[in-house]
Scaffold this active site. Structure first.
Site, PDB file in Angstrom:
ATOM      1  N   LYS A 176      29.035  25.350   5.559  1.00  0.00           N
ATOM      2  CA  LYS A 176      29.209  23.898   5.465  1.00  0.00           C
ATOM      3  C   LYS A 176      30.597  23.510   5.938  1.00  0.00           C
ATOM      4  CE  LYS A 176      31.280  21.606   2.652  1.00  0.00           C
ATOM      5  NZ  LYS A 176      32.003  21.079   1.500  1.00  0.00           N
ATOM      6  N   ARG A 205       0.802  -1.230   0.000  1.00  0.00           N
ATOM      7  CA  ARG A 205       0.000   0.000   0.000  1.00  0.00           C
ATOM      8  C   ARG A 205       0.829   1.271   0.000  1.00  0.00           C
ATOM      9  NH1 ARG A 205      -3.527  -1.003   4.981  1.00  0.00           N
ATOM     10  NH2 ARG A 205      -4.189   1.144   4.633  1.00  0.00           N
ATOM     11  N   THR A 224      37.441  45.392  -0.069  1.00  0.00           N
ATOM     12  CA  THR A 224      36.227  44.982  -0.781  1.00  0.00           C
ATOM     13  C   THR A 224      36.559  44.499  -2.178  1.00  0.00           C
ATOM     14  OG1 THR A 224      34.863  46.445   0.484  1.00  0.00           O
ATOM     15  CG2 THR A 224      34.074  45.915  -1.702  1.00  0.00           C
ATOM     16  N   SER A 257      33.609  43.177   1.943  1.00  0.00           N
ATOM     17  CA  SER A 257      32.481  42.651   1.166  1.00  0.00           C
ATOM     18  C   SER A 257      32.944  42.129  -0.181  1.00  0.00           C
ATOM     19  CB  SER A 257      31.460  43.756   0.927  1.00  0.00           C
ATOM     20  OG  SER A 257      30.936  44.159   2.164  1.00  0.00           O
TER      21      SER A 257
END
Ligand code: UD1
Ligand code: MG
Length: 451
Positions: free
Chosen positions: A333, A15, A405, A387
């Site tokens: 990660k 099922r 940056t 950045s």
């Protein structure tokens, strides 16, 4: 008393309408089989035997991934529950402790319930786990004589009077190993299904003068999964319990129904979980952390006072020390962030080590993959990463260093140094106006052409 778990999982699960063996369908990030085994882990089993049939190779791989000491025995033909348990006979030769039979598709049995069964075993030869069913349906019925369990009758073989009994068989049975296999040897298949019923061992035991009884648990624990609908119901039941437990344990859930836990999520007291947070397997969060809305975490550790999200993704191997901040659209990660380090906006930090109090600027990427291999990025303490810095791994940035940056960092940056790597700016006076005029003229010419 040493314990062996025998977990039945040979059934096809027609099922489910699936190519995956039924017991491997997941609830809260783990196969149902793992949930069933986990229930028995509190008893510190000496042996765990899984009876597999349909998709046995996959069942074996999943069981071994959970615990590589698990033995898999094969039941090539599904001739009934007694026949299934009998397949574990040779794996248990010489074992004289207790066997607990569990079903791989019944994932909610509580460890405390199994403790109750073990306690009842001290004065009984066979202990069955029963439950009072709201709708007894096709369950096997427990025929009691006072506190003694006299026999179990399967629905198909039951009389009207027996079908009226609401105390049902969950399928979980506990007996001494030698007794159990002796009893199973006497089980036949002369019944309405032509199957070898494990449930028949009760009447056989009683005829031999052995004592049997039933211990009961709530019906919710005995819920089995036979279809995708029941799988979804099982997931919902698990989540409801996990949310209630988190709240009881002193975790604040701003919108409990929108938070999804894995089977092994651990969260400390006074942690605040905002709405729409999903935990995959392997997450530990210490007390007093804050997980902001729409974050997804798996295989990671978050320490006290850390703030994660909104919209953060922590993947396996993310390790955040005290007071780390991981902000919106940041993916981490296999990376360690030391105390007080921050990556607040739009970054990918993978295969990295980020030192204490270092600030990772918006848009920073650890370019860890060269298409074939992964490489490491090591960033020291109190570093300011400007950045849009691209860190081409393998690369190291010393303590107290800075990257300007838009830097593309291909070489190590020494301690205290500022690394700049960008094309110098050149202003052309009036050139913007000329460009606009030229482009407008071009557009006008094109628009005329299309009329
Ligand atoms: C069984 C019990 C019934 C009980 C019910 C609870 C028997 C005879 N009946 O009935 O009293 O109320 O469970 O859910 O035991 N399996 C195998 N090999 C087999 C047969 C079954 O591995 O040859 C496994 C199935 O995959 C499943 C479990 O054993 O996990 C139970 O089998 P199932 O066919 O669902 O038994 P029921 O008829 O529901
Ligand atoms: Mg069943």
């Amino acid at each position: 008393m040493s314990i062996a778990l025998v977990v039945l999982g040979a059934g096809m699960g027609t099922r489910m309408n699936s190519d995956i063996p039924k017991v491997l369908h997941p609830i809260a990030g783990a196969p149902m089989l793992v949930h069933a085994i986990n229930a028995g882990m509190g008893l510190d089993p000496e042996k765990i035997i899984v009876v597999a049939g349909h998709g046995a190779d996959r069942v074996k791989a999943a069981a071994r991934a959970y615990d590589d000491s698990i033995e898999i025995v094969l039941q090539t033909e599904q001739l009934g529950t007694a026949h299934a348990v009998d397949q574990a006979r040779s794996a248990l030769a010489g074992f004289d402790g207790d066997v607990i039979v569990l079903y791989g598709d019944t994932p909610f049995i509580r460890p405390e319930t199994l403790d109750k069964m073990i306690a009842a075993r001290t004065s009984n030869d066979v202990v069955v786990l029963g439950f009072d069913a709201a709708d007894p349906g096709r369950y096997g019925r427990l025929v009691m004589q006072g506190n003694a369990l006299d026999r179990i009758v399967e629905f198909k073989d039951a009389t009207e009077a027996e079908r009226a009994i609401t105390l049902c068989n969950s399928g979980v049975i506990c007996a001494n190993s030698i007794t159990l296999f002796d009893l199973i040897s006497a089980v036949g298949n002369d019944n309405a299904s032509g199957e070898y019923y494990l449930t028949d061992i009760i009447a056989i035991a009683r005829a031999r003068g052995l004592a049997a009884t039933a211990v009961t648990c709530s019906e919710a624990e005995t819920m089995g999964v036979n279809s995708r609908t029941q799988l979804a119901e099982g997931e919902a039941a698990f989540q409801a319990r996990a949310r209630a437990e988190a709240l009881e344990n002193g975790v604040t859930l701003a919108a409990p129904d929108t938070v999804y836990f894995a089977y092994d999520t651990v969260i400390g007291r006074d942690t605040l979980i905002e709405p729409n947070v999903v935990f995959g397997p392997g997450v530990t969060i210490e007390s007093g952390a804050r997980i902001r809305a729409f974050s997804h975490l798996e295989g990671c550790h978050v320490s006290q006072g850390a703030i994660v999200g909104p919209f953060a993704r922590l993947r396996p191997g993310a390790e955040l020390a005290e007071n780390v901040h991981i902000g919106n659209f940041v993916e981490v990660k296999n990376a360690v962030f030391e105390a007080g380090a921050k990556a607040n906006h739009l970054s990918y930090i993978g295969d990295a080590h980020v030192g204490e109090a270092t600030n990772i600027g918006a848009g920073t990427i650890t370019c860890n993959y060269d298409g074939v291999m992964k490489h490491k990025t090591e960033i020291g303490a109190r570093v300011f990463v400007g950045s849009n810095t691209m860190l081409i791994a393998p690369v190291k940035i010393g303590d107290n260093a800075m990257t300007a940056t838009s830097a593309v960092i291909t070489k190590n940056v020494p301690e205290g140094a500022l690394a700049i790597s960008r094309v110098p700016q050149d202003n052309k006076p009036g050139l913007a106006i000329k460009m606009f005029e030229m482009l407008k003229a071009k557009k006008a010419k094109r628009d005329k052409g299309t009329k």
